[in-house]
Write a protein that holds these residues in place. Structure first.
Motif, PDB file in Angstrom:
ATOM      1  N   ASP A   1       0.848  -1.187   0.000  1.00  0.00           N
ATOM      2  CA  ASP A   1       0.000   0.000   0.000  1.00  0.00           C
ATOM      3  C   ASP A   1       0.884   1.238   0.000  1.00  0.00           C
ATOM      4  OD1 ASP A   1       0.925   0.326   2.619  1.00  0.00           O
ATOM      5  OD2 ASP A   1      -0.949  -0.312   3.547  1.00  0.00           O
ATOM      6  N   GLU A   2       0.262   2.398   0.141  1.00  0.00           N
ATOM      7  CA  GLU A   2       1.034   3.651   0.074  1.00  0.00           C
ATOM      8  C   GLU A   2       1.994   3.811   1.238  1.00  0.00           C
ATOM      9  OE1 GLU A   2      -3.033   5.022   1.749  1.00  0.00           O
ATOM     10  OE2 GLU A   2      -2.136   3.291   0.746  1.00  0.00           O
ATOM     11  N   HIS A   3       1.811   3.009   2.296  1.00  0.00           N
ATOM     12  CA  HIS A   3       2.694   3.062   3.462  1.00  0.00           C
ATOM     13  C   HIS A   3       3.725   1.933   3.439  1.00  0.00           C
ATOM     14  CE1 HIS A   3      -0.018   6.087   4.994  1.00  0.00           C
ATOM     15  NE2 HIS A   3      -1.031   5.233   4.976  1.00  0.00           N
ATOM     16  N   ASN A   4       3.851   1.265   2.301  1.00  0.00           N
ATOM     17  CA  ASN A   4       4.821   0.181   2.095  1.00  0.00           C
ATOM     18  C   ASN A   4       4.512  -1.077   2.903  1.00  0.00           C
ATOM     19  OD1 ASN A   4       6.445   1.693   0.243  1.00  0.00           O
ATOM     20  ND2 ASN A   4       7.340   2.783   1.987  1.00  0.00           N
ATOM     21  N   ASN A   5       3.249  -1.260   3.278  1.00  0.00           N
ATOM     22  CA  ASN A   5       2.833  -2.491   3.946  1.00  0.00           C
ATOM     23  C   ASN A   5       2.577  -3.569   2.896  1.00  0.00           C
ATOM     24  OD1 ASN A   5       2.696  -1.403   6.682  1.00  0.00           O
ATOM     25  ND2 ASN A   5       0.919  -0.249   5.954  1.00  0.00           N
ATOM     26  N   LEU A   6       3.190  -4.719   3.087  1.00  0.00           N
ATOM     27  CA  LEU A   6       3.027  -5.825   2.153  1.00  0.00           C
ATOM     28  C   LEU A   6       1.574  -6.290   2.148  1.00  0.00           C
ATOM     29  CD1 LEU A   6       4.936  -7.510   0.326  1.00  0.00           C
ATOM     30  CD2 LEU A   6       5.106  -9.146   2.201  1.00  0.00           C
ATOM     31  N   LEU A   7       1.022  -6.506   0.955  1.00  0.00           N
ATOM     32  CA  LEU A   7      -0.395  -6.832   0.828  1.00  0.00           C
ATOM     33  C   LEU A   7      -0.617  -8.270   0.386  1.00  0.00           C
ATOM     34  CD1 LEU A   7      -1.810  -3.618  -0.915  1.00  0.00           C
ATOM     35  CD2 LEU A   7      -1.730  -4.161   1.541  1.00  0.00           C
ATOM     36  N   SER A   8      -1.760  -8.790   0.765  1.00  0.00           N
ATOM     37  CA  SER A   8      -2.199 -10.107   0.323  1.00  0.00           C
ATOM     38  C   SER A   8      -2.916  -9.975  -1.020  1.00  0.00           C
ATOM     39  CB  SER A   8      -3.151 -10.714   1.348  1.00  0.00           C
ATOM     40  OG  SER A   8      -4.362  -9.963   1.382  1.00  0.00           O
ATOM     41  N   ILE A   9      -3.182 -11.110  -1.655  1.00  0.00           N
ATOM     42  CA  ILE A   9      -3.956 -11.096  -2.895  1.00  0.00           C
ATOM     43  C   ILE A   9      -5.346 -10.529  -2.643  1.00  0.00           C
ATOM     44  CG2 ILE A   9      -5.039 -12.571  -4.650  1.00  0.00           C
ATOM     45  CD1 ILE A   9      -2.597 -14.413  -4.400  1.00  0.00           C
ATOM     46  N   ALA A  10      -5.966 -10.911  -1.532  1.00  0.00           N
ATOM     47  CA  ALA A  10      -7.297 -10.387  -1.210  1.00  0.00           C
ATOM     48  C   ALA A  10      -7.266  -8.875  -1.037  1.00  0.00           C
ATOM     49  CB  ALA A  10      -7.822 -11.057   0.055  1.00  0.00           C
ATOM     50  N   GLU A  11      -6.221  -8.371  -0.393  1.00  0.00           N
ATOM     51  CA  GLU A  11      -6.115  -6.917  -0.195  1.00  0.00           C
ATOM     52  C   GLU A  11      -5.845  -6.199  -1.504  1.00  0.00           C
ATOM     53  OE1 GLU A  11      -4.422  -6.537   4.359  1.00  0.00           O
ATOM     54  OE2 GLU A  11      -3.045  -7.219   2.791  1.00  0.00           O
ATOM     55  N   VAL A  12      -5.041  -6.791  -2.359  1.00  0.00           N
ATOM     56  CA  VAL A  12      -4.802  -6.185  -3.678  1.00  0.00           C
ATOM     57  C   VAL A  12      -6.106  -6.128  -4.460  1.00  0.00           C
ATOM     58  CG1 VAL A  12      -3.653  -6.514  -5.906  1.00  0.00           C
ATOM     59  CG2 VAL A  12      -2.372  -6.865  -3.779  1.00  0.00           C
ATOM     60  N   ARG A  13      -6.844  -7.215  -4.461  1.00  0.00           N
ATOM     61  CA  ARG A  13      -8.112  -7.259  -5.191  1.00  0.00           C
ATOM     62  C   ARG A  13      -9.080  -6.194  -4.668  1.00  0.00           C
ATOM     63  NH1 ARG A  13     -13.155  -9.518  -5.049  1.00  0.00           N
ATOM     64  NH2 ARG A  13     -13.956 -10.331  -7.018  1.00  0.00           N
ATOM     65  N   GLN A  14      -9.207  -6.089  -3.352  1.00  0.00           N
ATOM     66  CA  GLN A  14     -10.135  -5.116  -2.786  1.00  0.00           C
ATOM     67  C   GLN A  14      -9.666  -3.690  -3.053  1.00  0.00           C
ATOM     68  OE1 GLN A  14     -13.119  -6.139  -1.426  1.00  0.00           O
ATOM     69  NE2 GLN A  14     -13.591  -3.957  -1.685  1.00  0.00           N
ATOM     70  N   SER A  15      -8.370  -3.476  -3.019  1.00  0.00           N
ATOM     71  CA  SER A  15      -7.835  -2.138  -3.310  1.00  0.00           C
ATOM     72  C   SER A  15      -8.101  -1.741  -4.752  1.00  0.00           C
ATOM     73  CB  SER A  15      -6.327  -2.101  -3.025  1.00  0.00           C
ATOM     74  OG  SER A  15      -6.066  -2.267  -1.648  1.00  0.00           O
ATOM     75  N   LEU A  16      -8.034  -2.703  -5.670  1.00  0.00           N
ATOM     76  CA  LEU A  16      -8.360  -2.417  -7.067  1.00  0.00           C
ATOM     77  C   LEU A  16      -9.837  -2.064  -7.207  1.00  0.00           C
ATOM     78  CD1 LEU A  16      -6.323  -5.277  -8.770  1.00  0.00           C
ATOM     79  CD2 LEU A  16      -5.880  -2.828  -8.997  1.00  0.00           C
ATOM     80  N   ILE A  17     -10.696  -2.788  -6.495  1.00  0.00           N
ATOM     81  CA  ILE A  17     -12.133  -2.498  -6.534  1.00  0.00           C
ATOM     82  C   ILE A  17     -12.420  -1.103  -5.978  1.00  0.00           C
ATOM     83  CG2 ILE A  17     -14.367  -3.142  -5.528  1.00  0.00           C
ATOM     84  CD1 ILE A  17     -13.370  -6.076  -5.602  1.00  0.00           C
ATOM     85  N   ASP A  18     -11.739  -0.758  -4.872  1.00  0.00           N
ATOM     86  CA  ASP A  18     -11.969   0.522  -4.194  1.00  0.00           C
ATOM     87  C   ASP A  18     -11.133   1.660  -4.751  1.00  0.00           C
ATOM     88  OD1 ASP A  18     -13.693  -0.875  -2.538  1.00  0.00           O
ATOM     89  OD2 ASP A  18     -12.201  -1.168  -0.954  1.00  0.00           O
ATOM     90  N   ASN A  19     -10.321   1.369  -5.767  1.00  0.00           N
ATOM     91  CA  ASN A  19      -9.442   2.370  -6.381  1.00  0.00           C
ATOM     92  C   ASN A  19      -8.494   3.007  -5.364  1.00  0.00           C
ATOM     93  OD1 ASN A  19      -8.474   3.681  -8.684  1.00  0.00           O
ATOM     94  ND2 ASN A  19      -9.767   5.471  -8.317  1.00  0.00           N
ATOM     95  N   LYS A  20      -7.970   2.188  -4.475  1.00  0.00           N
ATOM     96  CA  LYS A  20      -6.986   2.662  -3.507  1.00  0.00           C
ATOM     97  C   LYS A  20      -5.590   2.604  -4.112  1.00  0.00           C
ATOM     98  CE  LYS A  20      -9.469   1.393   0.723  1.00  0.00           C
ATOM     99  NZ  LYS A  20      -9.420   0.570   1.974  1.00  0.00           N
TER     100      LYS A  20
END
Length: 230
Positions: free
Chosen positions: A115-134
């Protein structure tokens, strides 16, 4: 591999193993070899320069992680239009004990996502971030055939399309994906709510009489269950 990743924090070990394997076996959309395990996949490149597609790369990466004490998964990603000719992609998810979460890892592109704070993301978090345009970030050394990945092409176009159907082998173990006569392969598939099961394909429940392999696939809409901690 012990020299590469021993005595480091688990996050750094996972990243270094990802890069080591990415550099060790390059990508090419070649036919799969018969024996799909890390030894055969790595040796086939070392001995005759047979590069591999994303599916064998993910299988070998999975087994490298296993050998180094991690709990990983091969993750098969398809679009909502599969099995029409829309291709797909296969990556890895590796459980990071210090974070108590799964992490997105792509051996084809040496890619992981934060994420923008350099926290390593899971596949689920990447998918949700794409949906939410994060906002999302790729590691600087993510690349396809030596060319730096463009985040818009890789994440917001390619992976955004393919993180629709997600399939994992039920058993994450050495040699589990080699299809030999009499073998039964078990998969679990995460489908969005309201989506019907797909037509029969290589990862849906079927019996291949030609090679004598049976595939059994269970489906779920429960994301929490699908990504349950090991």
């Amino acid at each position: 591999m012990e020299i590469i990743a021993d005595n480091e924090p688990d996050i750094e070990r996972a990243k270094r193993l990802l890069k080591w394997f990415h550099d060790e076996v390059p990508h090419n959309d070649a036919p799969n070899i018969d024996t799909l395990n890390a030894i055969s996949i790595i040796d086939s490149y070392r001995s005759n320069r047979h590069a591999h597609g994303c599916y064998p790369l993910s299988i070998a990466m999975n087994e490298v992680f296993l050998d180094m004490g991690f709990q990983p998964r091969t993750v098969i990603c398809f679009s909502g239009r599969y099995p029409s000719p829309e291709d797909g992609h296969v990556i890895n998810s590796v459980f990071i004990p210090s974070l108590q979460k799964w992490a997105y890892m792509d051996p084809q592109d040496n890619a992981y996502v934060t994420d923008e704070h350099n926290n390593l993301l899971s596949i689920a978090e990447v998918r949700q971030s794409l949906i939410d345009n994060k906002p999302l970030k790729l590691n600087a050394d993510a690349n396809y055939h030596g060319k730096a990945d463009d985040i818009k092409d890789y994440l917001y176009t390619f992976m955004a399309k393919h993180l629709f159907r997600i399939i994992c082998p039920l058993n994450s173990e050495f040699g589990s994906q080699t299809r030999t006569k009499g073998k039964v392969l078990h998969y679990v598939e995460l489908l969005p709510v309201g989506i019907k099961d797909t037509e029969v394909d290589g990862f849906e429940t079927n019996v291949n009489l030609k090679i004598g392999v049976q595939v059994i696939t269970c489906h779920t809409n429960n994301e929490q269950l699908f990504w349950k901690k090991p």
